[in-house]
Enzyme design. Structure first.
Site, PDB file in Angstrom:
ATOM      1  N   GLU A 155      25.547  31.447  29.494  1.00 12.31           N
ATOM      2  CA  GLU A 155      25.988  32.310  28.386  1.00 12.31           C
ATOM      3  C   GLU A 155      25.835  31.593  27.041  1.00 12.31           C
ATOM      4  O   GLU A 155      26.085  30.391  26.981  1.00 12.31           O
ATOM      5  CB  GLU A 155      27.468  32.670  28.574  1.00 12.31           C
ATOM      6  CG  GLU A 155      27.699  33.524  29.793  1.00 12.31           C
ATOM      7  CD  GLU A 155      29.182  33.682  30.119  1.00 12.31           C
ATOM      8  OE1 GLU A 155      30.030  33.369  29.254  1.00 12.31           O
ATOM      9  OE2 GLU A 155      29.484  34.100  31.233  1.00 12.31           O
ATOM     10  N   GLY A 203      43.541  36.438  44.135  1.00 10.81           N
ATOM     11  CA  GLY A 203      44.625  35.913  43.296  1.00 10.81           C
ATOM     12  C   GLY A 203      45.244  37.053  42.505  1.00 10.81           C
ATOM     13  O   GLY A 203      45.155  38.218  42.888  1.00 10.81           O
ATOM     14  N   ARG A 204      45.844  36.679  41.385  1.00 16.33           N
ATOM     15  CA  ARG A 204      46.565  37.692  40.608  1.00 16.33           C
ATOM     16  C   ARG A 204      45.643  38.784  40.091  1.00 16.33           C
ATOM     17  O   ARG A 204      45.980  39.969  40.126  1.00 16.33           O
ATOM     18  CB  ARG A 204      47.282  37.010  39.439  1.00 16.33           C
ATOM     19  CG  ARG A 204      48.453  36.168  39.911  1.00 16.33           C
ATOM     20  CD  ARG A 204      48.995  35.309  38.806  1.00 16.33           C
ATOM     21  NE  ARG A 204      48.102  34.186  38.537  1.00 16.33           N
ATOM     22  CZ  ARG A 204      48.517  32.969  38.204  1.00 16.33           C
ATOM     23  NH1 ARG A 204      49.797  32.729  38.074  1.00 16.33           N
ATOM     24  NH2 ARG A 204      47.655  31.998  37.962  1.00 16.33           N
ATOM     25  N   ILE A 205      44.439  38.410  39.632  1.00 12.56           N
ATOM     26  CA  ILE A 205      43.527  39.444  39.103  1.00 12.56           C
ATOM     27  C   ILE A 205      42.921  40.242  40.261  1.00 12.56           C
ATOM     28  O   ILE A 205      42.779  41.464  40.182  1.00 12.56           O
ATOM     29  CB  ILE A 205      42.428  38.835  38.213  1.00 12.56           C
ATOM     30  CG1 ILE A 205      43.047  37.990  37.095  1.00 12.56           C
ATOM     31  CG2 ILE A 205      41.572  39.943  37.617  1.00 12.56           C
ATOM     32  CD1 ILE A 205      42.025  37.254  36.230  1.00 12.56           C
ATOM     33  N   HIS A 249      30.659  38.855  28.569  1.00 12.53           N
ATOM     34  CA  HIS A 249      31.884  38.111  28.894  1.00 12.53           C
ATOM     35  C   HIS A 249      33.063  38.643  28.070  1.00 12.53           C
ATOM     36  O   HIS A 249      33.639  37.923  27.247  1.00 12.53           O
ATOM     37  CB  HIS A 249      31.695  36.606  28.651  1.00 12.53           C
ATOM     38  CG  HIS A 249      32.733  35.768  29.338  1.00 12.53           C
ATOM     39  ND1 HIS A 249      32.510  34.481  29.755  1.00 12.53           N
ATOM     40  CD2 HIS A 249      34.020  36.042  29.692  1.00 12.53           C
ATOM     41  CE1 HIS A 249      33.608  33.999  30.317  1.00 12.53           C
ATOM     42  NE2 HIS A 249      34.544  34.934  30.289  1.00 12.53           N
ATOM     43  N   ARG A 264      32.930  33.908  37.084  1.00 14.98           N
ATOM     44  CA  ARG A 264      32.122  32.964  36.317  1.00 14.98           C
ATOM     45  C   ARG A 264      30.684  33.125  36.778  1.00 14.98           C
ATOM     46  O   ARG A 264      30.440  33.351  37.979  1.00 14.98           O
ATOM     47  CB  ARG A 264      32.561  31.519  36.597  1.00 14.98           C
ATOM     48  CG  ARG A 264      33.840  31.117  35.905  1.00 14.98           C
ATOM     49  CD  ARG A 264      33.639  30.901  34.400  1.00 14.98           C
ATOM     50  NE  ARG A 264      34.861  30.484  33.744  1.00 14.98           N
ATOM     51  CZ  ARG A 264      35.735  31.311  33.151  1.00 14.98           C
ATOM     52  NH1 ARG A 264      35.510  32.617  33.139  1.00 14.98           N
ATOM     53  NH2 ARG A 264      36.804  30.842  32.563  1.00 14.98           N
ATOM     54  N   SER A 311      39.194  34.899  50.763  1.00 14.27           N
ATOM     55  CA  SER A 311      39.759  33.842  49.924  1.00 14.27           C
ATOM     56  C   SER A 311      39.910  32.636  50.837  1.00 14.27           C
ATOM     57  O   SER A 311      39.603  32.734  52.029  1.00 14.27           O
ATOM     58  CB  SER A 311      41.095  34.271  49.312  1.00 14.27           C
ATOM     59  OG  SER A 311      41.984  34.642  50.331  1.00 14.27           O
ATOM     60  N   ARG A 312      40.396  31.522  50.286  1.00 13.15           N
ATOM     61  CA  ARG A 312      40.453  30.300  51.100  1.00 13.15           C
ATOM     62  C   ARG A 312      41.218  30.517  52.407  1.00 13.15           C
ATOM     63  O   ARG A 312      40.851  30.036  53.450  1.00 13.15           O
ATOM     64  CB  ARG A 312      41.059  29.141  50.313  1.00 13.15           C
ATOM     65  CG  ARG A 312      39.991  28.295  49.636  1.00 13.15           C
ATOM     66  CD  ARG A 312      40.616  27.338  48.672  1.00 13.15           C
ATOM     67  NE  ARG A 312      41.422  28.070  47.694  1.00 13.15           N
ATOM     68  CZ  ARG A 312      42.120  27.510  46.720  1.00 13.15           C
ATOM     69  NH1 ARG A 312      42.142  26.211  46.591  1.00 13.15           N
ATOM     70  NH2 ARG A 312      42.800  28.249  45.872  1.00 13.15           N
ATOM     71  N   SER A 313      42.321  31.302  52.337  1.00 15.33           N
ATOM     72  CA  SER A 313      43.081  31.616  53.551  1.00 15.33           C
ATOM     73  C   SER A 313      43.675  33.016  53.384  1.00 15.33           C
ATOM     74  O   SER A 313      43.808  33.500  52.257  1.00 15.33           O
ATOM     75  CB  SER A 313      44.181  30.573  53.765  1.00 15.33           C
ATOM     76  OG  SER A 313      44.919  30.416  52.587  1.00 15.33           O
TER      77      SER A 313
HETATM   78  C1  8YV Z   1      37.685  33.615  27.999  1.00 12.66           C
HETATM   79  C2  8YV Z   1      37.885  33.796  30.381  1.00 12.66           C
HETATM   80  O1  8YV Z   1      38.592  32.594  27.980  1.00 12.66           O
HETATM   81  O2  8YV Z   1      40.193  33.772  30.808  1.00 12.66           O
HETATM   82  C3  8YV Z   1      39.101  33.332  31.105  1.00 12.66           C
HETATM   83  O3  8YV Z   1      38.935  32.524  32.012  1.00 12.66           O
HETATM   84  O4  8YV Z   1      36.810  33.577  30.779  1.00 12.66           O
HETATM   85  C4  8YV Z   1      38.014  34.552  29.114  1.00 12.66           C
HETATM   86  O5  8YV Z   1      39.239  35.168  28.962  1.00 12.66           O
HETATM   87  C5  8YV Z   1      37.664  34.314  26.706  1.00 12.66           C
HETATM   88  O6  8YV Z   1      36.440  34.914  26.640  1.00 12.66           O
HETATM   89  C6  8YV Z   1      37.834  33.415  25.527  1.00 12.66           C
HETATM   90  O7  8YV Z   1      36.805  32.527  25.425  1.00 12.66           O
END
Ligand code: 8YV
Length: 313
Positions: free
Chosen positions: A260, A152-154, A278, A231, A173-175
């Site tokens: 976390e 994706g974008r990131i 995180h 995640r 990725s999915r496709s």
């Molecule tokens: C958190 C993130 O939102 O953008 C996301 O999906 O996991 C992080 O940017 C940030 O830590 C604030 O809680």
């Protein structure tokens, strides 16, 4: 006119909290601390503000009969039951794009850290080891094979940076995507088998839970490194601990975890692992941009104008 009432369901940075308090009546996490207060305020609560880690389950949405919008301070919204919200006609917004650079920067930083053993080298100098002899040699990053899970974008921002390191980039990725020229693999096992470094940057949630499992780690192999900035749920954490213990992979750099802020003790003890709390989007510039997007979405909603960054159905 009465100020709209907002339920904040996660700890928010002061910049955002203070701005919310200027324009709204804010109920800060009363759903956790004071169920009676929530029940009393619920008929007036028109918006929920969450963050990337927060949970907004169907049950909470059902407790808020006046809810009109859910805004997430984060690009990931896997903690929000979007289906339940949409069934109620409640839109959900997130903060895409403004954090792409920071997350990609940290992904590359973690990759360099774990391969070049930068945190260990820092400790080596501080602990006075240097005069006793040289530090062990590390792994070269430039020119190596990189797999990106999620384009994706990131993912694209990560690939762009890795490209500048002369890395050979593939992805799953999915496709396959028509807008990138990197090599596509249909699944994470095939991708892992083809690369030396694997960066995970795919959305969380049910569709990707445990995607990076024992099979993927085995395919990555004893010379392979894993980086997770997505995640915690995307990686089978016990399988990862085992793979690191057994030398099934060479090392890992992790910004996200299953429970976390708890991080498994075993991971904390491992020298071939780099851990961060995180913080991929955690620069002042980016967090303020994310906060501003939350505020703009809320303002747009209450002004009756289109939301800026609504998540899809
Ligand atoms: C958190 C993130 O939102 O953008 C996301 O999906 O996991 C992080 O940017 C940030 O830590 C604030 O809680």
């Amino acid at each position: 006119m009465a100020r709209p009432e907002v339920l904040v369901v996660a700890p928010l940075m002061p910049y955002l909290m203070e701005a919310l308090q200027r324009d709204y009546t804010v109920h800060d996490r009363i759903h956790l601390s004071d169920p009676a207060a929530l029940a009393a305020a619920a008929p007036r609560i028109r918006a929920v503000v969450a963050n990337g880690e927060a949970k907004v389950p169907r049950e909470l949405i059902a407790q808020l009969p006046a809810l009109e919008v859910i805004t997430v301070f984060g690009v990931g919204y896997d903690g929000v039951d979007v289906k339940a919200a949409h069934e109620r006609g409640v839109p959900v917004t997130n903060t895409p794009d403004v954090l792409n650079d920071d997350v990609a920067d940290l992904a590359i930083g973690l990759l360099l850290s774990v391969a070049r053993r930068i945190p260990q080298a820092d400790r080596f100098v501080r602990e006075g080891q240097w005069p006793k002899g040289p530090i062990p040699l590390a792994r070269k990053v430039s020119g190596a094979r990189l797999g990106v899970v999620g384009m994706g974008r990131i993912g694209q921002a990560i690939a762009k940076r890795a490209d500048a390191f002369g890395m050979h980039i593939s992805y799953t990725s999915r496709s396959p995507r028509s807008d990138v020229n990197y090599t596509y693999y249909p699944d994470a096992v095939a991708l892992a088998a083809a690369v030396e470094f694997l960066i995970v940057i795919t959305p969380g949630g049910a569709a990707t839970r445990g995607l990076i499992d024992a099979k993927v780690l085995k395919a990555l192999g004893p010379q392979g490194f894993l980086v997770n900035v997505a995640r915690g749920s995307v990686v089978d954490e016990p399988a990862l601990v085992e793979a690191l213990e057994q030398g099934t992979i060479a090392g890992a750099a992790l910004d996200v975890f299953v429970a976390e802020p708890q991080v498994p003790e075993k991971l904390r003890q491992m020298p071939q692992v780099v851990l961060t709390p995180h913080m991929a989007s955690g620069t002042r510039e980016t967090r303020e941009a994310m906060a501003n997007l939350v505020l703009s979405n809320l303002a747009a909603h209450f002004a009756g104008t289109p939301l800026l960054t609504r998540v899809p159905a």
